[in-house]
Design a protein around this motif. Structure first.
Motif, PDB file in Angstrom:
ATOM      1  N   TYR A 251       0.857  -1.179   0.000  1.00 21.25           N
ATOM      2  CA  TYR A 251       0.000   0.000   0.000  1.00 21.25           C
ATOM      3  C   TYR A 251       0.898   1.235   0.000  1.00 21.25           C
ATOM      4  CZ  TYR A 251      -4.181  -2.710   1.064  1.00 21.25           C
ATOM      5  OH  TYR A 251      -5.226  -3.584   1.000  1.00 21.25           O
ATOM      6  N   THR A 252       0.863   1.974  -1.093  1.00 20.68           N
ATOM      7  CA  THR A 252       1.709   3.155  -1.130  1.00 20.68           C
ATOM      8  C   THR A 252       1.198   4.227  -0.171  1.00 20.68           C
ATOM      9  OG1 THR A 252       2.811   4.783  -2.519  1.00 20.68           O
ATOM     10  CG2 THR A 252       0.518   4.272  -3.075  1.00 20.68           C
ATOM     11  N   GLY A 253       2.141   4.778   0.571  1.00 21.67           N
ATOM     12  CA  GLY A 253       1.876   5.961   1.375  1.00 21.67           C
ATOM     13  C   GLY A 253       2.704   7.122   0.864  1.00 21.67           C
ATOM     14  N   ASP A 254       3.138   7.031  -0.405  1.00 25.36           N
ATOM     15  CA  ASP A 254       3.993   8.040  -1.020  1.00 25.36           C
ATOM     16  C   ASP A 254       3.122   9.111  -1.659  1.00 25.36           C
ATOM     17  OD1 ASP A 254       5.714   9.552  -2.593  1.00 25.36           O
ATOM     18  OD2 ASP A 254       7.008   7.863  -3.072  1.00 25.36           O
ATOM     19  N   ASP A 255       2.938  10.201  -0.933  1.00 25.43           N
ATOM     20  CA  ASP A 255       2.054  11.273  -1.399  1.00 25.43           C
ATOM     21  C   ASP A 255       2.732  12.177  -2.424  1.00 25.43           C
ATOM     22  OD1 ASP A 255      -0.410  11.075   0.583  1.00 25.43           O
ATOM     23  OD2 ASP A 255       1.396  10.763   1.765  1.00 25.43           O
ATOM     24  N   PHE A 256       3.953  11.821  -2.855  1.00 29.15           N
ATOM     25  CA  PHE A 256       4.630  12.543  -3.925  1.00 29.15           C
ATOM     26  C   PHE A 256       4.508  11.813  -5.263  1.00 29.15           C
ATOM     27  CE2 PHE A 256       8.070  14.747  -1.100  1.00 29.15           C
ATOM     28  CZ  PHE A 256       7.078  15.497  -0.493  1.00 29.15           C
ATOM     29  N   ASN A 257       4.537  10.488  -5.229  1.00 28.33           N
ATOM     30  CA  ASN A 257       4.690   9.696  -6.451  1.00 28.33           C
ATOM     31  C   ASN A 257       3.556   8.692  -6.668  1.00 28.33           C
ATOM     32  OD1 ASN A 257       7.486  10.670  -7.158  1.00 28.33           O
ATOM     33  ND2 ASN A 257       7.914   9.785  -5.148  1.00 28.33           N
TER      34      ASN A 257
END
Length: 387
Positions: A251-257
């Protein structure tokens, strides 16, 4: 009708901004098929409460639950009681318990997906013994499962401070995962979001820390549904994703990419558990439904305008991003005031908030531009910004 507003810039000037028309988005409560997607939701502070730094949280429950229904209405799951809801920054365990209970009951009523954060934030900061840390986790785990929410095992500040190395992480997580009733989501929250979590998984070397996490994931893959990674490191997430046990989601938590990570490449993709999805729910929902139909062009078109906003919201100091999330909810009419537990509405300055307003408008996110302008002008007046 077209609306204009004078916004302060970083150079001290005032710039006229003309608002765009909102992008109409259908409300489709059925979850997307191609990806599992959670929005990490904030809580709304009671405007009549004493939500000062250090004071017990006083929550506006009606608005808080209405915002969750808004997210479910767009087909997104709710990641409850995460750092977005100010765990460790104003939301105490008493309020957290009520939040989990209320949200789980609402989810059951509307058929929405919900998972809730389980941590050790109710323990004194100086607790460093792995036995006591495990017992603290177990208390929250039992409560959350009894409430009816899926479990997200959040990173523990106490464990980060007290662990002597990777062995202590194995000890704590091995015991916790024995007690989950349904496969859980683990959470690797990087120091950009919480400096107290520096060196999580037993090392400040990201390669060593990753190996420890992977050992735990492989040892307990049948009890782990996924791992949320919030390191804001694109290449590391892609590499980690390729080494996960079969059936374990990233689960991505990458709020940039997030657009690239969710779309994926070479047959591999990330699912989503994102704070920014709470701010861009209609656009996120539209993008995911386009992906369901194999329409990557529409997916890109829906999310691309939201990326500058997300990068601004999560700019350093990143742990104050939740101020922007609550600010946009207020401008969009989801809550009556710009009030946060712990007084965190002061976490960002007026120039930062003005840029948040501008970028959100460019992404077509304001459902009612007139309301957004009216409320922004009120905030500028309070701040002493001349018209």
């Amino acid at each position: 009708m077209s609306y204009t507003i004078q916004l302060p810039g970083a150079d001290g000037s005032l710039v006229t901004h003309r608002l765009n028309e909102p992008i109409p988005r259908p409300v489709e409560p059925a979850p997307p098929r191609s990806r599992v997607a959670y929005a990490a939701a904030h809580v709304v502070g009671n405007p009549l409460g004493d939500n000062a730094p250090g004071a017990p949280a006083d929550v506006d429950w009606e608005s808080t639950m209405a915002f969750r229904r808004h997210l479910w209405g767009h087909g997104l799951g709710v990641a409850e009681a995460m750092d977005t809801a100010q765990r460790g920054m104003g939301l105490d365990w008493t309020a957290t318990r009520e939040l989990i209970n209320r949200s789980a009951a609402e989810a059951n009523e509307v058929g929405g997906r919900i998972a809730a954060g389980v941590g050790t934030d109710h323990l004194p900061p100086d607790v460093t013994d792995p036995e006591k840390i495990t017992a603290g986790y177990a208390e929250q785990l039992e409560f959350t499962q009894r409430a009816g929410a899926r479990v997200i095992l959040m990173a523990s500040r106490q464990l980060a401070a007290g662990a002597r190395g990777a062995a202590d992480y194995h000890e704590v997580y091995n015991r916790l995962l024995e007690d989950v009733q349904h496969p859980a989501i683990l959470h690797w929250l990087g120091p950009a979001f919480d400096p107290a979590l520096e060196g999580y998984w037993g090392s400040t070397d990201i390669t060593e820390a990753t190996e420890t996490l992977l050992e735990i994931l492989h040892a307990h893959s049948h009890r782990i549904e996924g791992v949320k990674v919030s390191l804001l490191d694109l290449e590391h997430e892609i590499h980690l994703r390729s080494r996960l046990p079969e059936g374990v989601r990233l689960y991505t938590g990458d709020d940039f990419n997030y657009p690239r990570l969710i779309k994926g490449e070479n047959g591999s993709h990330s699912d989503a558990l994102l704070g920014v999805f709470a701010a861009i729910a209609p656009a996120a929902s539209a993008a995911l439904r386009a992906l369901d139909n194999g329409d990557e062009i529409t997916f890109d078109e829906a999310l691309a305008p939201t990326v500058p906003l997300a990068r601004h919201l999560f700019s350093a100091p990143t742990y104050y991003y939740k101020t922007g999330i609550a600010f946009l909810a207020w401008l969009s009419g989801h809550q009556p005031g710009f009030t946060m537990v712990g007084g965190l509405q002061s976490g960002r300055g007026i120039v930062h908030l003005a840029e948040t307003f501008r970028l959100a408008d460019l992404a077509g996110l304001f459902p009612d531009p007139e309301l957004a302008v009216t409320r922004m002008r009120e905030l500028l007046d309070v701040a002493g910004v001349p018209r």
